[in-house]
Design a protein around this motif. Structure first.
Motif, PDB file in Angstrom:
ATOM      1  N   GLY B 115       0.831  -1.190   0.000  1.00 17.47           N
ATOM      2  CA  GLY B 115       0.000   0.000   0.000  1.00 17.47           C
ATOM      3  C   GLY B 115       0.861   1.233   0.000  1.00 17.47           C
ATOM      4  O   GLY B 115       2.062   1.177   0.288  1.00 17.47           O
ATOM      5  N   ALA B 116       0.260   2.368  -0.351  1.00 15.93           N
ATOM      6  CA  ALA B 116       1.013   3.622  -0.338  1.00 15.93           C
ATOM      7  C   ALA B 116       0.067   4.791  -0.153  1.00 15.93           C
ATOM      8  O   ALA B 116      -1.123   4.716  -0.491  1.00 15.93           O
ATOM      9  CB  ALA B 116       1.802   3.785  -1.633  1.00 15.93           C
ATOM     10  N   LEU B 117       0.619   5.856   0.418  1.00 11.57           N
ATOM     11  CA  LEU B 117      -0.035   7.163   0.415  1.00 11.57           C
ATOM     12  C   LEU B 117       0.620   7.984  -0.684  1.00 11.57           C
ATOM     13  O   LEU B 117       1.853   8.043  -0.755  1.00 11.57           O
ATOM     14  CB  LEU B 117       0.183   7.881   1.753  1.00 11.57           C
ATOM     15  N   LEU B 118      -0.202   8.620  -1.513  1.00 11.04           N
ATOM     16  CA  LEU B 118       0.333   9.459  -2.587  1.00 11.04           C
ATOM     17  C   LEU B 118      -0.166  10.883  -2.405  1.00 11.04           C
ATOM     18  O   LEU B 118      -1.247  11.107  -1.843  1.00 11.04           O
ATOM     19  CB  LEU B 118      -0.102   8.947  -3.953  1.00 11.04           C
ATOM     20  N   ASP B 119       0.620  11.839  -2.916  1.00  7.77           N
ATOM     21  CA  ASP B 119       0.122  13.210  -2.944  1.00  7.77           C
ATOM     22  C   ASP B 119      -0.626  13.440  -4.266  1.00  7.77           C
ATOM     23  O   ASP B 119      -0.760  12.516  -5.084  1.00  7.77           O
ATOM     24  CB  ASP B 119       1.259  14.220  -2.713  1.00  7.77           C
ATOM     25  N   LEU B 120      -1.082  14.655  -4.477  1.00  6.53           N
ATOM     26  CA  LEU B 120      -1.920  14.916  -5.649  1.00  6.53           C
ATOM     27  C   LEU B 120      -1.162  14.839  -6.970  1.00  6.53           C
ATOM     28  O   LEU B 120      -1.774  14.753  -8.036  1.00  6.53           O
ATOM     29  CB  LEU B 120      -2.612  16.281  -5.525  1.00  6.53           C
ATOM     30  N   THR B 121       0.170  14.880  -6.931  1.00  8.07           N
ATOM     31  CA  THR B 121       0.945  14.740  -8.165  1.00  8.07           C
ATOM     32  C   THR B 121       1.248  13.287  -8.476  1.00  8.07           C
ATOM     33  O   THR B 121       1.880  12.976  -9.480  1.00  8.07           O
ATOM     34  CB  THR B 121       2.301  15.472  -8.070  1.00  8.07           C
ATOM     35  N   GLY B 122       0.823  12.373  -7.593  1.00  2.85           N
ATOM     36  CA  GLY B 122       1.128  10.967  -7.799  1.00  2.85           C
ATOM     37  C   GLY B 122       2.425  10.548  -7.122  1.00  2.85           C
ATOM     38  O   GLY B 122       2.846   9.396  -7.268  1.00  2.85           O
ATOM     39  N   GLY B 123       3.058  11.454  -6.417  1.00  2.50           N
ATOM     40  CA  GLY B 123       4.284  11.107  -5.693  1.00  2.50           C
ATOM     41  C   GLY B 123       3.964  10.260  -4.470  1.00  2.50           C
ATOM     42  O   GLY B 123       2.989  10.517  -3.758  1.00  2.50           O
ATOM     43  N   ILE B 124       4.767   9.242  -4.238  1.00  2.00           N
ATOM     44  CA  ILE B 124       4.533   8.347  -3.098  1.00  2.00           C
ATOM     45  C   ILE B 124       5.182   8.952  -1.863  1.00  2.00           C
ATOM     46  O   ILE B 124       6.382   9.229  -1.854  1.00  2.00           O
ATOM     47  CB  ILE B 124       5.082   6.935  -3.376  1.00  2.00           C
ATOM     48  N   VAL B 125       4.387   9.205  -0.822  1.00  2.00           N
ATOM     49  CA  VAL B 125       4.921   9.840   0.384  1.00  2.00           C
ATOM     50  C   VAL B 125       5.083   8.838   1.520  1.00  2.00           C
ATOM     51  O   VAL B 125       5.777   9.106   2.497  1.00  2.00           O
ATOM     52  CB  VAL B 125       4.028  11.024   0.842  1.00  2.00           C
ATOM     53  N   GLN B 126       4.460   7.682   1.409  1.00  2.00           N
ATOM     54  CA  GLN B 126       4.611   6.664   2.452  1.00  2.00           C
ATOM     55  C   GLN B 126       4.276   5.304   1.858  1.00  2.00           C
ATOM     56  O   GLN B 126       3.397   5.192   1.001  1.00  2.00           O
ATOM     57  CB  GLN B 126       3.660   6.975   3.622  1.00  2.00           C
ATOM     58  N   ARG B 127       4.994   4.269   2.304  1.00  2.00           N
ATOM     59  CA  ARG B 127       4.729   2.918   1.819  1.00  2.00           C
ATOM     60  C   ARG B 127       4.441   1.997   2.991  1.00  2.00           C
ATOM     61  O   ARG B 127       4.928   2.223   4.107  1.00  2.00           O
ATOM     62  CB  ARG B 127       5.958   2.351   1.099  1.00  2.00           C
ATOM     63  N   ILE B 128       3.701   0.947   2.736  1.00  2.00           N
ATOM     64  CA  ILE B 128       3.485  -0.070   3.765  1.00  2.00           C
ATOM     65  C   ILE B 128       3.391  -1.423   3.069  1.00  2.00           C
ATOM     66  O   ILE B 128       2.820  -1.534   1.978  1.00  2.00           O
ATOM     67  CB  ILE B 128       2.200   0.248   4.583  1.00  2.00           C
ATOM     68  N   ASP B 129       4.019  -2.434   3.637  1.00  2.00           N
ATOM     69  CA  ASP B 129       3.926  -3.783   3.084  1.00  2.00           C
ATOM     70  C   ASP B 129       3.039  -4.648   3.972  1.00  2.00           C
ATOM     71  O   ASP B 129       3.067  -4.508   5.205  1.00  2.00           O
ATOM     72  CB  ASP B 129       5.312  -4.425   3.001  1.00  2.00           C
ATOM     73  N   GLY B 130       2.287  -5.530   3.352  1.00  2.00           N
ATOM     74  CA  GLY B 130       1.441  -6.442   4.107  1.00  2.00           C
ATOM     75  C   GLY B 130       2.240  -7.606   4.681  1.00  2.00           C
ATOM     76  O   GLY B 130       3.443  -7.728   4.437  1.00  2.00           O
ATOM     77  N   ARG B 131       1.536  -8.452   5.432  1.00  2.00           N
ATOM     78  CA  ARG B 131       2.190  -9.628   6.016  1.00  2.00           C
ATOM     79  C   ARG B 131       2.240 -10.737   4.962  1.00  2.00           C
ATOM     80  O   ARG B 131       1.284 -10.936   4.204  1.00  2.00           O
ATOM     81  CB  ARG B 131       1.412 -10.094   7.243  1.00  2.00           C
ATOM     82  N   ARG B 132       3.341 -11.480   4.966  1.00  2.00           N
ATOM     83  CA  ARG B 132       3.529 -12.537   3.971  1.00  2.00           C
ATOM     84  C   ARG B 132       2.525 -13.667   4.135  1.00  2.00           C
ATOM     85  O   ARG B 132       2.222 -14.387   3.178  1.00  2.00           O
ATOM     86  CB  ARG B 132       4.945 -13.135   4.072  1.00  2.00           C
ATOM     87  N   ASP B 133       2.003 -13.824   5.352  1.00  2.00           N
ATOM     88  CA  ASP B 133       1.105 -14.958   5.600  1.00  2.00           C
ATOM     89  C   ASP B 133      -0.370 -14.559   5.495  1.00  2.00           C
ATOM     90  O   ASP B 133      -1.242 -15.329   5.875  1.00  2.00           O
ATOM     91  CB  ASP B 133       1.400 -15.569   6.978  1.00  2.00           C
ATOM     92  N   ALA B 134      -0.620 -13.341   5.015  1.00  2.00           N
ATOM     93  CA  ALA B 134      -2.020 -12.906   4.909  1.00  2.00           C
ATOM     94  C   ALA B 134      -2.289 -12.417   3.496  1.00  2.00           C
ATOM     95  O   ALA B 134      -2.394 -11.213   3.234  1.00  2.00           O
ATOM     96  CB  ALA B 134      -2.316 -11.802   5.927  1.00  2.00           C
ATOM     97  N   VAL B 135      -2.340 -13.363   2.547  1.00  2.00           N
ATOM     98  CA  VAL B 135      -2.486 -12.981   1.144  1.00  2.00           C
ATOM     99  C   VAL B 135      -3.618 -13.737   0.447  1.00  2.00           C
ATOM    100  O   VAL B 135      -3.790 -13.621  -0.764  1.00  2.00           O
ATOM    101  CB  VAL B 135      -1.176 -13.235   0.367  1.00  2.00           C
TER     102      VAL B 135
END
Lengths: 405, 405
Positions: B115-135
Motif C-alpha cells: 500500500g502507499a499514500l500518494l500526494d496529488l501529483t502521484g508522488g509516493i509519500v509513504q509505503r506499507i507492506d502487508g504480512r507474507r502470511d495474509a495474502v
C-alpha cells in the motif's frame, strides 16, 4: 471519425444548384450539430413533429422550425400531413424523404463484385453485379469504376456519396494498402473515385463495414464482433458503439493468426494462418481432398453444388473442421476483449448452421467455464447485403452525421 | 466511467469541516465541468496563471478567478508568487497544492500486498507492506482492511479516496467476483471498505489499473496493451485513450487462453491455459524441473536467488519458454486489435530482458510480416509501482475528474 472520409468536401453537383449534403463547409459547427440532431431524431422516430423534436433535443420551437425548413428545402425531410390534435391546431407530421438522395454502395468482398443504389432509409432500389472475369488487379479496379459510373448515372436523385467495402487493409486516405485476394497493393481507390465522380467517397475494410451495418441496423449490444469468412477471413470490432480501427488501421485481421503448427504456407509469407484452413477456398479444397476428387476451383459456393461434386459428408466435415479453427481464434477474441456477441457470415450458401455449431462448441471448450454460457455466436440479421449496408452507413455517417439506429 | 466508483459520494470528513472533494453532489454540473477543466489545466502545465487558464479554456477572466478561488480555498491549487510581467501588474503564478489531499492506493497483485499514500501529483509519500502470511481468503481481506486503516490514519491531509488494484474479475459495484489466486469468490471489497472508512473507494482489476497508469503517466499512444505476469497473467487494454472493460467487465483475461494442446489442468477448469506455462510460479516450477531440483515454493522471485537454487541456464530457459508462450498470445492480441504498443511487466526481479526478447521474437514470427517491425514490446516506464499509480489515477479520475497527463 470511424472510417476514411473524402477530402473533397460534401458538395455534389449532379443536379445543378442542389448540394447533395446540406451540411457543407459553410455551415457553422453548432448549426450543423443541431441539423444533425434534428435529422437523427427523424431517422429514429420515422414519423414525428416539430414539437417532438423540440422536446427531444431541448432546442426551442423557433430553432427547430428553422432547422426543419432547411432540411425540407434540401430534400431530406418531408411533411407528411396533419397529425392528431391534442387540442388546438393539429401538428404537421414529418418524415424522412427517403428518395431525396441516393447512396452508391459497392461490395468487393464477393466475386463477382456487387453494387447497389440505396435510398436514405437504407433500402436497396437498384442492384448491379460485376463481371466474373474482372475481380483482380487492374481489371478489378476498372470494374469498380464501371460499377460506380453505372450506378451514379442511373440515380434519379442527387448522390449523397459513394461507399466501398473492400477486403484488405485500407489506410487513412482510403487507399487499399494490401488486398492480396484482389492482387491490389497500394491502390488509391478513394482518390481515384473522387476525381472521376467529383462525389464524396468513403472506402473501408469489408469486415469493418459489416460490423458497422450489424451495429446500426440491429439492436445489437454496444460491444460486437463481426467475422466474415469468404476468400479471406476478417473481423470488424465495435467497442462501446464505435468501430475500433487500430493503429494502421487494420484491427480485426484475424485471418493471419496461426492456428496450425507448422501448417501450410500462406500467401502472407507465414505458415499455418487461419486462412489456410478456414477460408472458403480452403474448405472447398479440403472437401475435395476428403472425397479424393479433383477440385477444379470453378464451382459455385453452395452446399448443394459442392455436395453433388464431393458427396455430402466430405463437405460437412470440411465445413465443421473450418468452424473449429475459427472457433479457436474467436475464443481468443472473446477472452481478450470480453465481447459476448459474435456475428458470423460464411460465403457458402447453405453451410452456415454446421459452421456456427462447430464454432460454438470450440469457443465453449476454450473460454473460462463461467463465460461459455453467455457467449452468443449467431448468423446476424443483416444477411448477404451486410457490406452493402455498411458501405452506405459510412456515407450516411460522413455526409449527414446520422446513423440508422 | 472507466472503473467502479463508490456510491457513497465524495464527501470525506477526516478533517472536520473539510470536504475531500470540492466537486460534491451539490455542485452544479456545468460548474463542476468548469472546475475540472481549470484543474486539468493546472495538472498539465504545473505552473500557470489565471490568464493562461482563461486563454486555454475559453472561460472569461471573471469566471476563472471565481473557479480558482474555490480551488485555492479547497486546498487543491495554491498561489506560488508573482510571475514575469508583460507590461503592467505581474500575474500571480498558480500551481497544484500537492499536499492538499492524500490518496490511498493498494496493490493486491503482489505477495505480500502493498500500500502507499500518494500526494496529488502521484508522488509516493509513504509505503506499507502487508504480512507474507495474509495474502489469501478471509485473512487476505482483513489484511487489506488493516493496510487501508493504517494508511488513512497516518495521512496528514484529507484523504481524497482509496483505490485498490486486485487480480481477478471485478464487477460494476467493485466486488471481486473471482480471484482464484487470492481464493476470493464474490468479495464485496469496495462496499466493505466504504463502510469501514466512510471514504470514496474504487476497486479495479490490477492489469486495468496498470494500463491506466501507463497511459496517464507516460506519453504512450492512445492505443496500448499492458500485460502483467505474476501469480496470474492479465492484460489491460486502452483503446483511443479509454480503458476497454468489456461486457462482464473482464477484458484482457488472457491468462486462460489455451496455448498447449491438451496441456496441464488449470485451476479455471480448462487445460493448457497460458497461466499453466507462463505465470511466475510455473516459470519457477519449470526451472526446478529442468534443473532436477525440488521446488520448495518459498523462494523470492529474483533471478539471482532462483539461479543460486537451480543454476542460471535452467532459469533463463524457463523464462524464455514462458516468453515464447506469452508472445504467441500477444501476436493474437496485436492481430485482433492492431495495437502496436505493448508494455510488459514480469514479477521476477532481473528476469525481464530475456523475457521481452523471447516475446518479441515470437510476436515477430507470428504477425503479418510488414507489421512485425512496428510492434513495440517494452518494459514500460512506470516500473514496479504501476498498480499503485493506476489505483491512485482511478481515484483522481473519479473524485476530481482529472488525469495526470
Amino acid at each position: 471519425m470511424d472510417t476514411q472520409q473524402t477530402k473533397s468536401g460534401s458538395a455534389s453537383a449532379l443536379v445543378p444548384g442542389a448540394s447533395a449534403s446540406p451540411f457543407d463547409g459553410s455551415t457553422h459547427r453548432v448549426r450543423r450539430a443541431n441539423l444533425q440532431a434534428a435529422l437523427q431524431h427523424v431517422y429514429r422516430e420515422r414519423v414525428t413533429s416539430r414539437a417532438s423534436i423540440s422536446k427531444d433535443t431541448g432546442l426551442t420551437r423557433a430553432t427547430v422550425s428553422d432547422l426543419i425548413l432547411q432540411l425540407v428545402r434540401s430534400g431530406l425531410v418531408r411533411e407528411i400531413g396533419p397529425g392528431t390534435s391534442s387540442g388546438g391546431k393539429p401538428p404537421t407530421l414529418l418524415g424522412l424523404n427517403a428518395d431525396g438522395r441516393a447512396i452508391v454502395a459497392i461490395d468487393l468482398s464477393r466475386q463477382p463484385f456487387r453494387g447497389a443504389l440505396l435510398d436514405l432509409t437504407g433500402g436497396i432500389v437498384q442492384r448491379i453485379d460485376g463481371r466474373r472475369d474482372a475481380v483482380r488487379g487492374d481489371a478489378g479496379v476498372e470494374e469498380v469504376f464501371r460499377l460506380v459510373g453505372s450506378l451514379v448515372s442511373s440515380a434519379s436523385a442527387p448522390v449523397l456519396g459513394i461507399g466501398v467495402g473492400t477486403p484488405g487493409i485500407v489506410d487513412a486516405d482510403g487507399a487499399v494498402v494490401e488486398a492480396s485476394n484482389l492482387a491490389w497493393h497500394g491502390v488509391p481507390l478513394r482518390r481515384e473515385l473522387a476525381i472521376r465522380t467529383q462525389l464524396p467517397v468513403t472506402v473501408a475494410n469489408d469486415a469493418h463495414a459489416s460490423a458497422l451495418a450489424e451495429f446500426e441496423t440491429t439492436h445489437a449490444s454496444a460491444n460486437l464482433v463481426v467475422v466474415k469468412v469468404g476468400v479471406g477471413i476478417g473481423a470488424g470490432i465495435v467497442v462501446d458503439g464505435h468501430l475500433h480501427l487500430g493503429d494502421r488501421p487494420a484491427a480485426g485481421e484475424i485471418g493471419h493468426i496461426r492456428v496450425v503448427e507448422p501448417g501450410l504456407p500462406c500467401h502472407c509469407g507465414n505458415t499455418g494462418c487461419l486462412e489456410t484452413v478456414a477460408s472458403v477456398p480452403s474448405i472447398v479444397r479440403s472437401a475435395a481432398a476428403i472425397a479424393g476428387v479433383d477440385d477444379d476451383d470453378g464451382r459455385p459456393w453452395e452446399v448443394r453444388q459442392l455436395s453433388a461434386a464431393f458427396g455430402p459428408e466430405p463437405v460437412w466435415n470440411a465445413i465443421r473442421e473450418a468452424g473449429r479453427n475459427v472457433g479457436a481464434v474467436l475464443a481468443n477474441v472473446v477472452a481478450i476483449l470480453d465481447i459476448h456477441r459474435v456475428v458470423v457470415s460464411l460465403e457458402i450458401d447453405g453451410g452456415l448452421e454446421p459452421f456456427l455449431d462447430a464454432i460454438r462448441t470450440e469457443v465453449a471448450s476454450r473460454v473460462l467455464p463461467d463465460l461459455a454460457p453467455v457467449i452468443d455466436v449467431s448468423a446476424g440479421e443483416s444477411g448477404p447485403d451486410l457490406v452493402i449496408s455498411g458501405a452506405a452507413a459510412m456515407v450516411l455517417r460522413h455526409e449527414l452525421g446520422v446513423m440508422w439506429r
